[in-house]
Design an enzyme around this catalytic site. Sequence first.
Site, PDB file in Angstrom:
ATOM      1  CG  ASN A 316      -2.106  -0.953   1.000  1.00  0.00           C
ATOM      2  OD1 ASN A 316      -3.127  -0.591   0.445  1.00  0.00           O
ATOM      3  ND2 ASN A 316      -1.950  -2.189   1.456  1.00  0.00           N
ATOM      4  CG  HIS A 346      25.152   2.460   9.624  1.00  0.00           C
ATOM      5  ND1 HIS A 346      26.200   2.651   8.757  1.00  0.00           N
ATOM      6  CD2 HIS A 346      24.079   3.071   9.057  1.00  0.00           C
ATOM      7  CE1 HIS A 346      25.796   3.356   7.723  1.00  0.00           C
ATOM      8  NE2 HIS A 346      24.511   3.630   7.878  1.00  0.00           N
ATOM      9  CB  THR A 393      13.885  -6.662  16.889  1.00  0.00           C
ATOM     10  OG1 THR A 393      13.293  -7.334  18.021  1.00  0.00           O
ATOM     11  CG2 THR A 393      13.540  -5.184  16.954  1.00  0.00           C
ATOM     12  CE  LYS A 394      15.088 -11.137  20.392  1.00  0.00           C
ATOM     13  NZ  LYS A 394      14.988 -11.734  21.750  1.00  0.00           N
TER      14      LYS A 394
END
Length: 428
Positions: A316, A346, A393-394
């Site tokens: 979308n 980073h 994050t996992k």
Amino acid sequence: MEKKIPDMNNKVSVITVVYNDILNIRRTMESFFAQTWAEKEYIVIDGGSTDGTADIVREYADRLAYWCSEPDGGIYEAMNKGVEHATGGWINILNSGDAYVSETALEDVFKAAGDTDADVIYCNSIEVHPKFKYNRFADADTSRLDYIPVFRHGSSLIKASVHKSHLYDVSKKKTLGYSLDWEMLHRLYREGFTFRKADVFLEEYLLEGVSNRPYRNLWYNYRITSGGKLCMKKLLFMLVQMLNVLKQSCPVTEFAYALILEYLINGICPHIPFWTLRRPLLRLGKMKIGKGSFVMRKCYIMNANFLTIGKYSHINRGCLVDARGRITIGDNVSVSHNVSIVTGSHDAMSPDYVGVFKPIVIKDYAWLGVGCTVLQGVTIGRGAVVAAGAVVTKDVGDYEIVGGIPAKKIGERPQDLDYRCHGWAWFT
């Protein structure tokens, strides 16, 4: 108490060959000792270093299965010496300056490989540039070994019995230079030994090495795969690869890539009101788009050439799709408005702010809610749901519903999913 006898079939003999590399040798050695895999031994062959490297190796002497510091005939003679002293069931080469990607790297290889009758287990690698890190995926198609290396030598485990009978052929050093490792692997392939990919990352390696010479690499590759004879098919392959290298290093090509991947896709495409006109432009940028899939206007796509979308999926408006580390989206996936899918980042602990790129995989029937963020290296399972505003994050398991920052499991989705996403409408 009876002493446990280690399983020699899974004992790994890791060999590091080094010469005058005082800046990197300790990091490489510590990478080995940090491994959680218990059945391992370490062999270090130093070529008679004079810069203090041997003194560092000597500090670890009581933890080494074998080590020496003496002049030798070069890297491959040193590797042969290490192979001959190995007592494990598998052999892995960890070059000085390189390191395992994590403390569980060796353990992850055996978990991913399972019970295998392979003679060579090979894995993915991470290529370390001065300012960036890139994931390099080994090709699962072993037939390509007839033409070109499909994995990095250091990111492989070779059965010790096989390696001891197939040492590096130092008699070919003058004609094949630094590619004797590939010559040995190609010899194994020609003789019918089995290669199996374990889809994990094993080692990270420094790009700035002796083999970072693309044209010479291709010439050596031709000599190895052709057996030193004239082979038109292999010769044509080499010439095509050389043209590809030339294109990538040419300023005109660099300008053309920027024109297509940035200006055309993110400057012009978002303002074209018809999907039937936008789709061919995205495909011109090498984006892979399956049947019935749809990308709305006002999305920002980084490196469309590394983005693959399956069938009947839709993205979308207002989404950030950062495909620099590769994004694979399955079938019937719904990506809601203002979602960010980010493969680039980073290293916060790096003094020089090294860039890191890791792939993201979003499996069939997944649904990403409005404004959520999926960060690098994550796999979203089949049928999974990411709630609005969540930060993932996992990995998310199949059919899990996750929400929050960071996202955690908050529910389960039914598994009898059978629908197609329909996101198309005029002027969207």
